[in-house]
Design a protein around this motif. Sequence first.
Motif, PDB file in Angstrom:
ATOM      1  N   ASP A  29      -4.613   6.367 -13.424  1.00  0.00           N
ATOM      2  CA  ASP A  29      -6.006   6.411 -12.951  1.00  0.00           C
ATOM      3  C   ASP A  29      -6.473   5.024 -12.519  1.00  0.00           C
ATOM      4  O   ASP A  29      -7.208   4.879 -11.533  1.00  0.00           O
ATOM      5  N   HIS A  30      -6.042   4.019 -13.274  1.00  0.00           N
ATOM      6  CA  HIS A  30      -6.411   2.633 -12.957  1.00  0.00           C
ATOM      7  C   HIS A  30      -5.839   2.205 -11.606  1.00  0.00           C
ATOM      8  O   HIS A  30      -6.461   1.408 -10.888  1.00  0.00           O
ATOM      9  N   LYS A  31      -4.661   2.724 -11.239  1.00  0.00           N
ATOM     10  CA  LYS A  31      -3.975   2.297 -10.015  1.00  0.00           C
ATOM     11  C   LYS A  31      -4.300   3.143  -8.794  1.00  0.00           C
ATOM     12  O   LYS A  31      -3.861   2.818  -7.686  1.00  0.00           O
ATOM     13  N   LYS A  32      -5.065   4.224  -8.974  1.00  0.00           N
ATOM     14  CA  LYS A  32      -5.289   5.168  -7.874  1.00  0.00           C
ATOM     15  C   LYS A  32      -5.953   4.534  -6.664  1.00  0.00           C
ATOM     16  O   LYS A  32      -5.721   4.952  -5.530  1.00  0.00           O
ATOM     17  N   ARG A  33      -6.785   3.542  -6.888  1.00  0.00           N
ATOM     18  CA  ARG A  33      -7.473   2.920  -5.757  1.00  0.00           C
ATOM     19  C   ARG A  33      -6.552   2.015  -4.948  1.00  0.00           C
ATOM     20  O   ARG A  33      -6.840   1.685  -3.804  1.00  0.00           O
ATOM     21  N   LEU A  35      -2.827   2.335  -4.947  1.00  0.00           N
ATOM     22  CA  LEU A  35      -1.540   2.902  -4.556  1.00  0.00           C
ATOM     23  C   LEU A  35      -1.693   4.329  -4.040  1.00  0.00           C
ATOM     24  O   LEU A  35      -2.592   5.057  -4.469  1.00  0.00           O
ATOM     25  N   SER A  36      -0.795   4.732  -3.156  1.00  0.00           N
ATOM     26  CA  SER A  36      -0.811   6.091  -2.635  1.00  0.00           C
ATOM     27  C   SER A  36      -0.343   7.069  -3.704  1.00  0.00           C
ATOM     28  O   SER A  36       0.306   6.687  -4.686  1.00  0.00           O
ATOM     29  N   ALA A  37      -0.647   8.339  -3.491  1.00  0.00           N
ATOM     30  CA  ALA A  37      -0.224   9.375  -4.436  1.00  0.00           C
ATOM     31  C   ALA A  37       1.299   9.432  -4.524  1.00  0.00           C
ATOM     32  O   ALA A  37       1.860   9.675  -5.600  1.00  0.00           O
ATOM     33  N   TYR A  43       6.201   6.269  -9.708  1.00  0.00           N
ATOM     34  CA  TYR A  43       6.010   5.563 -10.972  1.00  0.00           C
ATOM     35  C   TYR A  43       6.152   6.536 -12.145  1.00  0.00           C
ATOM     36  O   TYR A  43       6.837   6.247 -13.127  1.00  0.00           O
ATOM     37  N   ALA A  44       5.479   7.684 -12.020  1.00  0.00           N
ATOM     38  CA  ALA A  44       5.504   8.664 -13.113  1.00  0.00           C
ATOM     39  C   ALA A  44       6.927   9.166 -13.368  1.00  0.00           C
ATOM     40  O   ALA A  44       7.334   9.351 -14.525  1.00  0.00           O
ATOM     41  N   VAL A 226      -1.845   6.215   7.665  1.00  0.00           N
ATOM     42  CA  VAL A 226      -2.206   5.739   6.326  1.00  0.00           C
ATOM     43  C   VAL A 226      -0.952   5.153   5.721  1.00  0.00           C
ATOM     44  O   VAL A 226       0.027   5.847   5.474  1.00  0.00           O
ATOM     45  N   ARG A 227      -0.969   3.853   5.488  1.00  0.00           N
ATOM     46  CA  ARG A 227       0.196   3.147   5.012  1.00  0.00           C
ATOM     47  C   ARG A 227       0.231   3.121   3.492  1.00  0.00           C
ATOM     48  O   ARG A 227      -0.638   3.678   2.821  1.00  0.00           O
ATOM     49  N   LYS A 228       1.251   2.490   2.938  1.00  0.00           N
ATOM     50  CA  LYS A 228       1.361   2.373   1.491  1.00  0.00           C
ATOM     51  C   LYS A 228       0.103   1.704   0.946  1.00  0.00           C
ATOM     52  O   LYS A 228      -0.424   0.776   1.546  1.00  0.00           O
ATOM     53  N   GLY A 229      -0.345   2.204  -0.203  1.00  0.00           N
ATOM     54  CA  GLY A 229      -1.572   1.682  -0.776  1.00  0.00           C
ATOM     55  C   GLY A 229      -2.817   2.314  -0.173  1.00  0.00           C
ATOM     56  O   GLY A 229      -3.924   1.805  -0.327  1.00  0.00           O
ATOM     57  N   ASN A 230      -2.613   3.449   0.567  1.00  0.00           N
ATOM     58  CA  ASN A 230      -3.729   4.181   1.184  1.00  0.00           C
ATOM     59  C   ASN A 230      -4.502   3.334   2.192  1.00  0.00           C
ATOM     60  O   ASN A 230      -5.711   3.504   2.364  1.00  0.00           O
ATOM     61  N   LYS A 231      -3.823   2.404   2.850  1.00  0.00           N
ATOM     62  CA  LYS A 231      -4.476   1.562   3.848  1.00  0.00           C
ATOM     63  C   LYS A 231      -4.362   2.200   5.228  1.00  0.00           C
ATOM     64  O   LYS A 231      -3.266   2.508   5.685  1.00  0.00           O
ATOM     65  N   GLU A 232      -5.491   2.405   5.882  1.00  0.00           N
ATOM     66  CA  GLU A 232      -5.485   2.971   7.237  1.00  0.00           C
ATOM     67  C   GLU A 232      -5.236   1.858   8.237  1.00  0.00           C
ATOM     68  O   GLU A 232      -5.786   0.772   8.129  1.00  0.00           O
TER      69      GLU A 232
END
Length: 361
Positions: A29-33, A35-37, A43-44, A226-232
């Motif tokens: 939850d801490h990393k959701k902002r 990293l991408s799903a 990671y999981a 949308v790149r890694k880290g949810n960056k457009e």
Amino acid sequence: MANEAQQKYYIKLQSLLKELPWYVEEYIDHKKRKLSAASLLNYAHDYKIFFNWLLTESLHTDEIKNIPLELLESLTIKQVEGFLNFLQYQLNNKEITVNRKLSALKSLFNYLQNIAETNDLQPYLQRNVMAKVEFNELKDSMETIANKMEGKILLGDEYESFRLFIANDYGQLNKDNKKLLNFHIFNRERDTAIVSLILGSGLRLSEVVNLDIDDIDFTKSSARVVRKGNKEQYVYFSSLAMDDLQEYLSIRANRYKVEKTNKSLFVSAPMGPKGTSRRLSARAIEKLIEKYATAFGKPSLSVHKLRHSFATRYHTEINDVPKLRRQLGHSSIQTTMIYTHIRNDDLKSAVDKMDMPKDEE
């Protein structure tokens, strides 16, 4: 665009988190902002492998989800190195893969020690064993990696030869096999457009899969991804890729019987009782590249190798590492630097130099 794929990853992630300890979900939850799903799901998976190993080593006798923080705090360096040896020698993970999984664990343990807090403002972990464990020192230098890559990518005239092979020659090669020939005739505009786009932009497989028609700006020859880290980001592609995309789009709706609500750029042949098409999957794209690469006589080619091919050509013609880093969406310039070590002196034309707006050159 990517919402559909992101949602699938999140569903898988939530399902997996139910098997893992509560503090892993808190970390995710801490990393959701940031990293991408897809990255969080990886990671999981890495954490599940680690926690399963703790069970097989009898360091915990209950379910994975009940592994306490106290166990993590009491792990020794020798035990962690035993896990890394397990990855390398029993699971046959390459050193770079072992490093990636160790990096995921280091990130989790760092969160538990330096970021997360109990109600009385104490860290979850007082002792962090992962901070004491070093990464594998990779044996191959950048130049060695580049030299290995060089024999597995397209160079020189091979760019256009491979594109033309998909557009025409593959069908001629299989003219006596009606099934293969008809399948090729049906899909050749689509398949040519896919390969042309990757060779003309360096997009990742996931970025190509998630493209919608509305993401293509035909006036600027760019695609919204949308790149890694949810960056457009808007990524430029070559004029040749533009031509191939437009040829494919001219037949897309009628040939593939695409419903108006389906905005996916690349679609599959009509399937099911209703004969409807759907977004082309990542595996389907991988398989079509494998098929053409094998027939072309370069079976080592893959979607990722096409991306490497673009990067090599771009660097050779334009020689601007920061710009190439942005085009590829690399988080570290060190990754991009690999392409400066690939020898490629026989190219005749730039990938995209003439198409770049002046403010991007």
